[in-house]
Design a protein around this motif. Structure first.
Motif: not given
Length: 604
Positions: A180-190, A275-285
């Motif tokens: 989940l951390a790696l998925v969340t940190l995908l926004v850092i390059p942007f 980032g919040v949407a990614i956490i809810i999407w991936y984390g919810g799953g």
């Protein structure tokens, strides 16, 4: 005027903004930081503790949800709530202590810096102040020094605190759930791309703002200083329109800056929401698959919210650091200016008689533009010599050379047959009294302005000097006498009154040699007689050099030197020069007509 000799500048222009961090500048500033380094180190060492207390709070929420709330277990929930409350109180106390110590060290650094800068400026040669506007020099001591304070208290410390916080959040996320951390940190390059874009565009915007602000300030200062001329020539409307143009340009520069600030803020908000949407999407799953707890998901949302707070403030912090670096460079350039050595040379001349000799003196403010040309003149002890000539003839420059404010390009100046380059400037200025054309009185009272910290003179001697200078006529009219307040630059006294007080000031220091630089100009007819009486006492028994435009004040000098375009053209007594019918004769005839008209006005 000094400006006529070429006005340079040792400072960066107001619009020049350098890097947001320059290691070379920080190394030089370390001289001022090092005495307070332990206070700063202790303050910065509290930042990890502040970050740790903040990072603890989402973890406690996660623990409460996973261990208690989701299981319907109340046991231990009160303890978690108590720890959470203690973490909040601890965060408040540690942040308070950290900020207090940081501000304290910042103020101490600024005190040392401003004190040393002022001390350094007092030892700079007069040529420096001739070439640099006073307003800009004052800005170095005020605005630029304050910009450094902002850097110490809001810039560097915030960047360090933010670095601890961001690193701590990423570590906490990785420890809770790596995927989940790696998925969340995908926004850092942007975020990195947006930050780089802002750094380039924002820098240009801030530079433009400082340039336009400097133009507005300069225009305001000029117009407010010359408000009388503005009113007399009815320039109010035209000046208002010109000011409006400068003001609109400043507004446009600010709008450009606001655009990039808004772009950064909105972009960070958008990426944060993604980032919040990614956490809810991936984390919810992950929760549905029972590989992630609800508490971890909530903790991730909390951490992500804290992650974007320092990035939103990036524009303000970047501006602080950039302006501080530019201000530091200007301050350090000022420190690089070579000081005038006041004590170097012989500290005295035994049994000073007061003989002065100018030998083939040549001087130029700017290379190739001679102000003094091959000037030679010998003044005997006790002799009173007047130097006359048109404006720009080099009269005042000659005296600046005698006082060693400047050094001649060619030739030598001797006092009692000793080259003044071998005498200390301190000794020269102690033994040569000067009454300038523009009398400067400091804010305070009359006694302080006459004494100028010369406490060796008794009150009886002070009163006697005031009487000799005829300044007692001025003081008698005042309710508080010597304790009467003096406003800034002595604006509550007339030109004549200020000159009488300056005579008393010079007598108090009892110099062997006296210089009067246009000291009787701009005087009304009623005061002139009083000043002439004061001058007789002032000149008695002293080698004197009198510079004057009004020839009526120099006719009783032992000799009169006539300067023209930096050269000595005529030399002799008043009568001798009139008989020659040269430059002095023409000047005297012209001014004689003026004096006659003045007398007619008085008679009317």
């Amino acid at each position: 005027m000094p400006g006529a000799h070429g006005r340079g500048s040792v400072f960066l222009e107001e619009g020049d903004l350098g890097k947001a961090y320059d290691s070379k500048i920080i190394k030089r500033l370390w001289l001022f930081i090092s005495p307070h380094k332990w206070l700063i180190i202790f303050s910065i060492s509290l930042l990890p503790l502040v970050a740790g207390l903040q990072l603890l709070q989402p973890y406690l929420i996660k623990t409460a949800i996973d261990e208690n709330i989701s299981r319907g277990k109340l046991e231990g929930l009160n303890l978690i709530a108590a720890i959470f409350f203690c973490a909040l109180i601890g965060q408040y106390l540690v942040t308070f202590l950290q900020q207090y110590l940081l501000q304290l060290s910042g103020q101490r650094i600024i005190l040392d810096l401003r004190t040393k800068l002022f001390s350094h400026m007092q030892r700079l040669p007069l040529s420096f102040f001739d070439k640099n506007p006073v307003g800009r020099v004052v800005t170095r001591l005020t605005s630029d020094v304050e910009a450094l304070n902002e850097m110490f208290t809001s810039g560097l410390a915030s960047f360090i605190g933010d670095a601890f916080m961001l690193c701590g959040i990423m570590i906490a996320m990785l420890l809770l759930n790596v995927k989940l951390a790696l998925v969340t940190l995908l926004v850092i390059p942007f975020l990195a791309v947006i930050a780089a874009f802002f750094r380039i565009k924002g820098r240009k915007a801030y530079r433009n703002i400082r340039t336009k602000t400097a133009l507005v300030n300069s225009y305001l200062e000029e117009n407010l200083s010359g408000i009388e001329i503005v009113r007399l020539f009815r320039r109010e409307k035209r000046n208002f329109n010109e000011f409006q143009n400068y003001n609109r340009e400043l507004r446009q520069a600010n709008i450009s800056s606001v655009f990039y600030d808004s772009f950064l803020y909105a972009s960070v908000e958008l990426i944060g929401s993604i980032g919040v949407a990614i956490i809810i999407w991936y984390g919810g799953g992950q929760i549905l698959q029972k590989t992630l707890t609800f508490g971890v998901l909530v903790a991730f949302l909390e951490y992500l919210q804290k992650f974007f707070v320092p990035i939103r403030d990036l524009s303000a912090k970047y501006a602080i650091m950039q302006q501080a670096m530019a201000a530091s460079e200007r301050i350090l350039k000022l420190f690089d200016e070579e000081e005038e050595d006041l004590s170097k040379g012989v500290s005295k001349v035994e049994s000073l008689k007061g003989k002065i000799e100018f030998k083939n003196i040549s001087f130029s403010y700017n290379k190739g533009e001679r102000v003094i040309k091959n000037f030679s003149l010998t003044i005997q002890p006790g002799e009173k010599v007047a130097i006359v000539g048109a404006t720009g003839a080099g009269k005042s420059t000659l005296l600046k050379l005698l006082l060693r404010f400047y050094e001649p390009d060619e030739g030598t100046i001797l006092i009692d047959d000793v080259d003044i380059s071998h005498l200390s400037r301190q000794w020269i200025r102690k033994n040569i009294g000067v009454v300038p054309q523009d009398i400067f009185l400091f804010a305070g009272n009359i006694e302080e302005n006459i004494r100028l910290s010369n406490n060796s003179v008794t009150e009886k001697e002070l009163i006697e000097n005031i009487r000799k200078a005829r300044a007692d006529r001025v003081i008698e009219k005042l309710k508080l006498g010597l304790k009467e307040s003096v406003s800034e630059r002595g604006n509550n006294f007339s030109s004549g009154e200020k000159q009488l007080l300056s005579f008393a000031r010079v007598l108090t220091f009892n110099p062997h040699i006296l210089i009067l630089d246009e000291a009787t100009s701009n005087i009304d007819a009623e005061t002139e007689h009083l000043i002439q009486e004061g001058l007789k006492e002032l000149l008695k028994g002293r080698t004197s050099i009198v510079i004057a435009h009004r020839l009526s004040t120099v006719r009783y000098a032992d000799r009169i030197a006539v300067m023209h375009h930096g050269e000595l053209r005529e030399l002799g007594s008043h009568e001798e020069l009139l008989k020659r019918k040269g430059i002095y004769y023409r000047l005297y005839r012209y001014q004689g007509g003026i004096e006659e008209m003045r007398n007619q006005r008085v008679n009317l």
